[in-house]
Design a protein around this motif. Sequence first.
Motif, PDB file in Angstrom:
ATOM      1  N   CYS A  53     -12.668  12.098  21.581  1.00  0.00           N
ATOM      2  CA  CYS A  53     -13.131  11.096  20.697  1.00  0.00           C
ATOM      3  C   CYS A  53     -14.289  11.521  19.670  1.00  0.00           C
ATOM      4  O   CYS A  53     -15.095  10.705  19.075  1.00  0.00           O
ATOM      5  CB  CYS A  53     -13.697   9.888  21.659  1.00  0.00           C
ATOM      6  SG  CYS A  53     -12.421   9.072  22.429  1.00  0.00           S
TER       7      CYS A  53
ATOM      8  N   ALA B 108     -22.243   0.904  18.582  1.00  0.00           N
ATOM      9  CA  ALA B 108     -21.826   2.222  18.273  1.00  0.00           C
ATOM     10  C   ALA B 108     -22.915   3.376  18.177  1.00  0.00           C
ATOM     11  O   ALA B 108     -23.936   3.020  17.246  1.00  0.00           O
ATOM     12  CB  ALA B 108     -20.702   2.386  17.036  1.00  0.00           C
TER      13      ALA B 108
ATOM     14  N   ARG C  97      -9.582   9.476  19.999  1.00  0.00           N
ATOM     15  CA  ARG C  97      -9.864   9.917  18.814  1.00  0.00           C
ATOM     16  C   ARG C  97     -11.087   9.485  18.403  1.00  0.00           C
ATOM     17  O   ARG C  97     -11.561   8.256  18.767  1.00  0.00           O
ATOM     18  CB  ARG C  97      -8.594   9.659  17.887  1.00  0.00           C
ATOM     19  CG  ARG C  97      -8.519   8.311  17.650  1.00  0.00           C
ATOM     20  CD  ARG C  97      -7.278   8.103  16.687  1.00  0.00           C
ATOM     21  NE  ARG C  97      -6.935   6.698  16.383  1.00  0.00           N
ATOM     22  CZ  ARG C  97      -7.633   5.809  15.570  1.00  0.00           C
ATOM     23  NH1 ARG C  97      -8.553   6.411  14.764  1.00  0.00           N
ATOM     24  NH2 ARG C  97      -6.998   4.625  15.442  1.00  0.00           N
ATOM     25  N   PRO C  98     -11.441   9.738  17.290  1.00  0.00           N
ATOM     26  CA  PRO C  98     -12.834   9.320  16.477  1.00  0.00           C
ATOM     27  C   PRO C  98     -12.310   7.983  15.898  1.00  0.00           C
ATOM     28  O   PRO C  98     -11.369   7.851  15.293  1.00  0.00           O
ATOM     29  CB  PRO C  98     -13.428  10.503  15.576  1.00  0.00           C
ATOM     30  CG  PRO C  98     -12.799  11.657  16.209  1.00  0.00           C
ATOM     31  CD  PRO C  98     -11.410  11.259  16.569  1.00  0.00           C
ATOM     32  N   TYR C  99     -13.334   7.055  15.957  1.00  0.00           N
ATOM     33  CA  TYR C  99     -13.200   5.923  15.210  1.00  0.00           C
ATOM     34  C   TYR C  99     -14.372   5.524  14.119  1.00  0.00           C
ATOM     35  O   TYR C  99     -15.481   5.796  14.391  1.00  0.00           O
ATOM     36  CB  TYR C  99     -12.919   4.693  16.075  1.00  0.00           C
ATOM     37  CG  TYR C  99     -11.703   4.708  16.994  1.00  0.00           C
ATOM     38  CD1 TYR C  99     -10.637   3.973  16.659  1.00  0.00           C
ATOM     39  CD2 TYR C  99     -11.665   5.426  18.181  1.00  0.00           C
ATOM     40  CE1 TYR C  99      -9.585   3.902  17.349  1.00  0.00           C
ATOM     41  CE2 TYR C  99     -10.451   5.393  18.801  1.00  0.00           C
ATOM     42  CZ  TYR C  99      -9.396   4.778  18.546  1.00  0.00           C
ATOM     43  OH  TYR C  99      -8.314   4.723  19.279  1.00  0.00           O
ATOM     44  N   ALA C 100     -14.032   4.701  13.018  1.00  0.00           N
ATOM     45  CA  ALA C 100     -14.960   4.186  12.302  1.00  0.00           C
ATOM     46  C   ALA C 100     -16.010   3.232  12.927  1.00  0.00           C
ATOM     47  O   ALA C 100     -15.494   2.554  13.797  1.00  0.00           O
ATOM     48  CB  ALA C 100     -14.581   3.937  11.044  1.00  0.00           C
ATOM     49  N   ALA C 101     -17.637   3.269  12.738  1.00  0.00           N
ATOM     50  CA  ALA C 101     -18.181   2.338  13.375  1.00  0.00           C
ATOM     51  C   ALA C 101     -17.617   0.869  13.189  1.00  0.00           C
ATOM     52  O   ALA C 101     -17.582  -0.041  14.127  1.00  0.00           O
ATOM     53  CB  ALA C 101     -19.485   2.631  13.033  1.00  0.00           C
ATOM     54  N   ASP C 102     -17.111   0.633  12.130  1.00  0.00           N
ATOM     55  CA  ASP C 102     -16.627  -0.804  11.948  1.00  0.00           C
ATOM     56  C   ASP C 102     -15.460  -1.455  12.560  1.00  0.00           C
ATOM     57  O   ASP C 102     -15.200  -2.351  13.115  1.00  0.00           O
ATOM     58  CB  ASP C 102     -16.252  -1.054  10.514  1.00  0.00           C
ATOM     59  CG  ASP C 102     -17.341  -1.174   9.405  1.00  0.00           C
ATOM     60  OD1 ASP C 102     -18.530  -1.238  10.175  1.00  0.00           O
ATOM     61  OD2 ASP C 102     -17.052  -1.068   8.093  1.00  0.00           O
ATOM     62  N   ASP C 103     -14.509  -0.225  12.977  1.00  0.00           N
ATOM     63  CA  ASP C 103     -13.330  -0.289  13.799  1.00  0.00           C
ATOM     64  C   ASP C 103     -13.762  -0.790  15.376  1.00  0.00           C
ATOM     65  O   ASP C 103     -13.114  -1.260  16.113  1.00  0.00           O
ATOM     66  CB  ASP C 103     -12.437   0.724  13.670  1.00  0.00           C
ATOM     67  CG  ASP C 103     -11.755   0.623  12.368  1.00  0.00           C
ATOM     68  OD1 ASP C 103     -11.740  -0.153  12.027  1.00  0.00           O
ATOM     69  OD2 ASP C 103     -11.285   1.858  11.895  1.00  0.00           O
ATOM     70  N   LEU C 104     -15.049  -0.116  15.704  1.00  0.00           N
ATOM     71  CA  LEU C 104     -15.544  -0.087  17.291  1.00  0.00           C
ATOM     72  C   LEU C 104     -16.068  -1.397  17.451  1.00  0.00           C
ATOM     73  O   LEU C 104     -16.141  -1.960  18.600  1.00  0.00           O
ATOM     74  CB  LEU C 104     -16.434   1.067  17.389  1.00  0.00           C
ATOM     75  CG  LEU C 104     -15.997   2.502  17.248  1.00  0.00           C
ATOM     76  CD1 LEU C 104     -16.898   3.383  17.579  1.00  0.00           C
ATOM     77  CD2 LEU C 104     -14.936   2.643  18.531  1.00  0.00           C
ATOM     78  N   THR C 105     -16.747  -2.084  16.404  1.00  0.00           N
ATOM     79  CA  THR C 105     -17.674  -3.154  16.764  1.00  0.00           C
ATOM     80  C   THR C 105     -16.817  -4.434  17.363  1.00  0.00           C
ATOM     81  O   THR C 105     -17.456  -4.841  18.390  1.00  0.00           O
ATOM     82  CB  THR C 105     -18.273  -3.841  15.359  1.00  0.00           C
ATOM     83  OG1 THR C 105     -18.950  -2.621  14.615  1.00  0.00           O
ATOM     84  CG2 THR C 105     -19.057  -5.054  15.573  1.00  0.00           C
TER      85      THR C 105
END
Length: 381
Positions: A302, A200, A182-190
């Motif tokens: 995603c 990201a 699913r899509p994630y916020a950039a901060d969650d991906l870091t």
Amino acid sequence: MKVILNVDAITAPLTGIGRYALELARGLAIHPAITDLRLYSAYQWVEKPEDALRSNRTIALLRRRIPFRTHALELYARGRSALFNFHTRRLDGFLLHTPNYVLMPFDGPAISTVHDLSWLSYPETHPIERVRFLERHLPRTLERATHVLTDSQFVADELVDQLHVPRDKVRVVPLGVDPSFRPYAADDLTPILSRYGLQAGGYTLVVATLEPRKNLMCLARAFAALPTELRQRFPLVIVGGRGWLGKDLGRMLTALEASGGARRLGYVAETDLPMVYAGARAFAFPSLYEGFGLPVLEAMACGVPALTSNASSLPEVAGNAALLVDPLDETAISDGLRKLLDDADWRSSAIAAGLARASEFTWQRCVQNTVSVYQEAFAQT
């Protein structure tokens, strides 16, 4: 219903068939219509799907290292069949389902899942021992099976047209996408992306085993033809285990890596993979042949714009949500990559269409449709 599920394919690192077998095992274990589920892995019963990962590891290691692989594969198949006969001799009223092509001997109703016929259409893209094994054993499976499952209508038509399987024996049951894609916020991906040296929105992704059928040489050449600025801003990141016949591809990727245009991550942990997908600027999968093409759906789920082939099952799976190109046309692939990376209007519409398309495919639906086929098979006995 009482079901025996063969879980040989659940082996690390998980590929598409292994993922299918794992999700099927998990879903069947909690399905109200299944009163007794037995999992058979390689040569023994296992309690849980995760146990198969440990059970199959030794077998997978031996397969890679043993000489005279064609003969060894035949001996393994005979020994496994004999053990399965012994272990099931006192079971009654069960259905057998193998999610990985070839059925073991069984007196009751039996289901086989045939994911593709690439070994027949593109034999040069498979190890010769695999081709010979399927040539020898798959026709008998197709004759014995009560029903044959396929992931796509494309493969169903191939089975009818090329191997003359009766159409009324074939059932199409598409695969699913796990909710973790699913899509994630950039901060969650870091935190995850930093482990792999990624940012990201800063790379072009392909997820595929490094083998000829995945057409990675053509993709690499098409990517190398992009303007330098695009290659450096969005380098090609390759996720996937080592396949075979990879020397030429290795040299090509080494040259791209030296110029800052590519990265090879190898196998990425299952828990990290959704975020590696979600962090990509674009996803490319110009495979020559796929029975389904699950990575395309995972990327779209995603929120990542995708490019894939206009061949085999891929248009059927992607619908109108991905950019379809001729997998043998490097110019078309290169032009498509530029569109994926640099056309803001197209990207916006493709992201929305991809999310909608991917939402149509769930593992719950796959399991339910599979159980419906089991019910048909029991009704015929």
